[in-house]
Write an enzyme that holds these catalytic residues in place. Sequence first.
Site, mmCIF file in Angstrom:
data_model
loop_
_atom_site.group_PDB
_atom_site.id
_atom_site.type_symbol
_atom_site.label_atom_id
_atom_site.label_comp_id
_atom_site.label_asym_id
_atom_site.label_seq_id
_atom_site.Cartn_x
_atom_site.Cartn_y
_atom_site.Cartn_z
ATOM 1 C CB CYS A 112 34.545 37.785 50.346
ATOM 2 S SG CYS A 112 34.772 36.145 51.059
ATOM 3 C CG HIS B 107 33.627 36.489 45.779
ATOM 4 N ND1 HIS B 107 34.838 37.075 46.073
ATOM 5 C CD2 HIS B 107 33.348 35.665 46.812
ATOM 6 C CE1 HIS B 107 35.278 36.613 47.230
ATOM 7 N NE2 HIS B 107 34.397 35.747 47.700
ATOM 8 C CD GLU C 209 35.255 39.450 43.404
ATOM 9 O OE1 GLU C 209 34.051 39.702 43.603
ATOM 10 O OE2 GLU C 209 35.954 38.804 44.208
#
Lengths: 222, 771
Positions: free
Chosen positions: A85, A194, A196
């Site tokens: 991002c 994302h 994560e």
Amino acid sequence: MRIGVVTFPGSLDDVDAQRAAMLAGAEAVALWHGDGDLRAVDAVVLPGGFSYGDYLRCGAIARFAPVMESIIAAAQGGLPVLGICNGFQVLCESHLLPGALVRNDHQKFVCCDQLLRVENTSTLWTSGYSPAEVVTLVIKNGEGGYVADEPTLERLEGEGRVVVRYVDGNPNGSLHDIAGICNERGNVVGLMPHPEHAVDPLTGPTADGLGFFTSVLKAVAA
Amino acid sequence: MTAVPTDRPTIDTVERAADSPDITQPWQELGLRPDEYGQLREILGRRPTSAELAMYSVMWSEHCSYKSSKVHLRQFGEQTDEMREHLLVGIGENAGVVDVGDGYAVTFKIESHNHPSYVEPYQGAATGVGGIVRDILAMGARPVAVLDSIRFGPLHAEDTHRVLPGVVAGIGGYGNCLGLPTIGGETVFDESYAGNPLVNALCVGVMRHEQIHLAKASGEGNLVVLYGARTGGDGIGGVSVLASETFSDSGPTKRPSVQVGDPFMEKLLIECTLELFAEGLVTGIQDLGGAGLSCATSELASAGDGGMRVDLDKVPLRDVSLAPEEILMSESQERMMAVVEPADIERFLEVCAKWEVEATVIGEVTAVSDEERARGGRLVIEWRGERIVDVPPRTVAHEGPVYQRPFARPEWQDDLQADSAARLPRPTTGDELAETLLRLAGSANLGDKSWVTDQYDRYVRGNTVLAQPEDAGLLRIDERTGRGVAVATDGNSRFTKLDPFTGAQLALAEACRNVAATGARPLAVTDCLNFGSPEDPDVMWQFAEATRGLAVGCRELGLPITGGNVSFYNQTGDDPILPTPVIGVLGVIDDVRRRVGIGFDRPALTLFLLGETRDELDGSEWAHVVHGHLGGRPPLVDLAAERRLADVLATAAESGLLAAAHDLSEGGVAQALVESCLRHGFGARIELGEDVDPFVALFSESAARAIVAVADEHLADFQDRCTATGVVHQRIGTTTEAGPDATFELVDQFTIPLADLHTAWRSVIPQTLTD
């Protein structure tokens, strides 16, 4: 195996990236924007957020941080670097990756679960996925529209450097539905979604994102 | 007074004020009443200086002093032992704090930012989030989540298309940039909010017990540090009256009255402040919000054992032309004030420098004599070497005027209650029922809100276990044990209009139910009371009744109110908004892995309706959407039944008996089933039984009810628990297959393809807003 996670002023997903690194079995190492010392890490994650408030242009100030000078040099030498991002935006501003991210075509911030296809499984960060595997990750951004000039897009496509692509709808107007790309060597990967945030179905849509972190672990160990 | 022909205007010092008692002061323009100005002169024994007048006028405003609501809010302080059991810090501090177990403390509070959000939707909403986050931070906690309860005029109204996108973008722009997940809230539309939207923001923070910080100035010689953003001319609309009257005409000009937020600065302020706490460098702390330095200095100085002396020249300014009165009243965002021991100041400034946060020592804690303490302490503020404020700070912060506003049950209340929805034509055939269900699911208040909530980051920090459209937001606070907290906000202003006492209790009950439906146990309450003008006896009656209902309800449920906010003067001309108490409830869950969502996630689950259904359609979503009708009496409140229901939901979740649970509220059983089906795309086949009126069963909004889905292996266990707890439970059907052929079927009445329901539900808001 040590994965460094950079904190710029305004980084937000640094704790998430550290958690993902640890869940994958790595040691997470905090790197501070103002310090050029990479603390002998084996890989680096530039996490999501709004570095320096993103007031000038997303990632435009972060690229001048002392830590980025070291990262740019190390990346050119083959260090695995993942930009997520805002981190992707920083990589583009740093010219480690081509192109740029612009305001979403619908002009709004969007946070949702997004289907993606892994197009390139030969990078250091995606080797653990099967070819054309479809995964669900979170996207959340206001400026996630990937743009590049036509020759660049042709080269990216021709060299197989589109790493992940949006499927079942393009959430931000990215050209060629591009969600993430890599450099020629495949050690530097940037993507808007994302991984994560998708490491545990309890707190994310899936655990599909863990593969980015386990891939690099395996690549570095090899 | 006459203009002074220099660029350095005469300073209205304390000495000058004492020597010139007869100067005319603009107290009226600043919103003070004659008796309030008189009271102020009496406290000081002289006329106030212009700086003192600025401080008192803003601190004695309705917004800061709660002068009209105080006498009613006192009821919230009457607590039983049960209510005190988990309470660590109660009403009066920046936010209340409760014990959630394992040494963790949670602080949470809801606050309004209604008027600024109408004037300037983006900044108004953004700074609303920023303000409540700083309140939570000031308690010593890391802010971990936000919920937003927002109300607008009708979805199709032109002005809603100006206000709503701005408010949503402002909340998102600020909260997303701070790195706080938005995990819940409400979006509601009603004609009465057309000229007065409501923006209520709730923030949750987590800390260890020993990390709780309080707003107090203690320890003579300790330093007062202002840190964060510089002070500018924003948010001081009112005081320009004073500045322009007291000073030359060429002096400070009219200023914008809405503050401008910088979330990046606030993010730095959060991380910097948490590091200061962690290193033990803070003895007292206060955020700067409404009334800025006036509030922070007077509140800090009136708590603790010391007084305070402040050198206003030291305040870092964004605009050097600001007059001292303006500096005192500026509501510039992203500022904090800390009390620091001299030995720690070097390290304090180092930590601030690391985060590139400007920090300046602007004063010190002073000794207070017994005589001064009896008067309310002592706060001295100097400007250009002259004393411009010398007041007992308690009289500024806590001893403002208190009003017993007259209130009376409105003349129209009886007629309103007599006008029941029972007279309205009801659907009778299967086709009519199906059409009603589709129409409601596709109405503004019941339709999908993801156009709004997809603009908020709900994932950041990786601890969000449940978020909108679930019944409550659920956050993990300990990764090792899985301990977590759930938070929900609710309000039903139509019920509150029909009967404010009951309406407030229904909002409380609903928020509890929403928390319990996730598997958490309700623990504490915060409230945001949005009403019209307190000078209108009708409105004041609504307020008195609502607060009484809330106080009684909280006692019966054993839940303390830990803090909140009152917002009056929400009206357009003489027309007040619907009375809107918004209630936030915090619950605790021992292990978030036991959480329960609203969605049906597989076929062949047995569906139970818990609780009793009565013919209660007055004030319902059906009456509103289909007939535009508001009249009658709201549903019955049975708090003992609510407690039993919450108990069954929490214990069944703990034992892993529930595949899904969904609270029943607006739209009744029909809407709850629609939402639970659409969450993961599974259908349902509903059988209501022979002697049941399907319309009432589907659309009644009786309280103390929920729907749960139970897998076969847990059926016996679950029913035993309901029986043992005394919760009425009725099998109403099963879940069916997902996929393109999935349906919502009411046996003998209708079958609707889920795809049609999805289209109706999903498209109403995006279609209207993009038209």
